[in-house]
Design a protein around this motif. Structure first.
Motif: not given
Ligand SMILES: [Zn+2]
Ligand SMILES: [Zn+2]
Length: 279
Positions: A158-167, A80-82, A88-90
């Protein structure tokens, strides 16, 4: 991991949740479905420390094991690209797949007796309210780490920023548990609401085995497990048994006894007598 790091992780995992649950409980007073059940909250809020500790302790116990398993399997098949517009799509792709996995895990919790023995703690709250969101058996984070989160690790790098947004988005789970007369009308399928999820927690047989969605009820629609909330439909919640002390909640799966009339079914909500949910 040092003791001080574990304590910090537990604080990060519990304090924001505690603050938001208390805020939500204040908001519930504006339009409650039923009188606030403070006895349930008196158990749920201290239990938050038990459940909030289980995530960091699970990471400590299983983190390196699951990372090694993902690496051995050559995991992270989809990168996934961030960067820039790709974020957003990722994020949406990650969110949809994780929500589907949460939906399937939740179906399994109602299908298999040993999973239901744990998950029934969540359903045992006699009056669902914002604090019910933390009333999950303490072993659940470990089970999810070894199943759906492991699968997500295999699927995605998964980039950390996406994991953070999910959390951060995870705090939304407080909302569907609120003791609040709020549904989303014709948009019921777009996002889980207090009314849609109250029907999942309903004590009434006609509501058994429906509305499993975590964030997106569209998955219930897809798998035909939806019960469309009707105007004014806010059923009572709970089981015939409930813990009254922290120890009883902690040891719940060894205490909960499935009612005799449902003993032949894998889990109470799998009773085949009432399963017409597609209305
Ligand atoms: Zn459930
Ligand atoms: Zn729930």
């Amino acid at each position: 991991m040092k003791v001080v790091d574990i304590a910090t992780s537990i604080a990060i995992n519990t304090l924001p949740m505690l603050a938001l649950v208390l805020l939500a409980m204040l908001a519930e007073r504006r339009k409650p479905v039923e009188r606030p059940a403070l006895a349930a909250a008196r158990l749920n809020l201290p239990y938050l420390l038990v459940y909030g500790s289980s995530g960091p302790l699970t990471s400590m116990a299983l983190g390196s094991l699951t990372v090694a398993a993902v690496n051995m399997a050559g995991g992270g098949w989809i990168s996934l690209r961030a960067d820039g517009w790709r974020l957003l799509p990722s994020f949406l792709a990650y969110l949809l797949v994780l929500d589907l996995l949460e939906y399937l895990f939740h179906r399994a919790q109602h299908r298999f007796a040993w999973l239901w023995a744990m998950h029934s703690l969540h359903h045992s709250d006699p009056a669902m309210n914002a604090s019910t969101v933390v009333r999950h058996f303490w072993l659940e984070p470990a089970l999810k780490a070894l199943t759906i989160y492991l699968l997500a690790g295999l699927l995605f790098a998964t980039p950390g920023v996406i994991l953070g947004m999910y959390a951060v988005l995870g705090f939304y789970h407080i909302v569907p548990h609120m003791n609040l007369r709020l549904g989303f009308g014709r948009g019921w399928w777009l996002l889980n609401s207090p009314q849609f999820h109250r029907i999942h927690h309903s004590a009434l047989p006609q509501h058994y085995n429906c509305n499993f969605a975590s964030l997106f009820p569209a998955f219930d629609l897809l798998f035909r497990t939806h019960h469309v909330p009707q105007p004014g439909e806010f059923p009572p919640t709970g089981l015939d048994q409930a813990p009254t002390t922290l120890w009883q909640a902690f040891s719940w799966p060894f205490r909960y006894r499935q009612p005799a009339d449902e003993a032949s079914a894998p889990a109470p909500s799998s009773n085949p007598a009432v399963r017409n949910t597609s209305k």
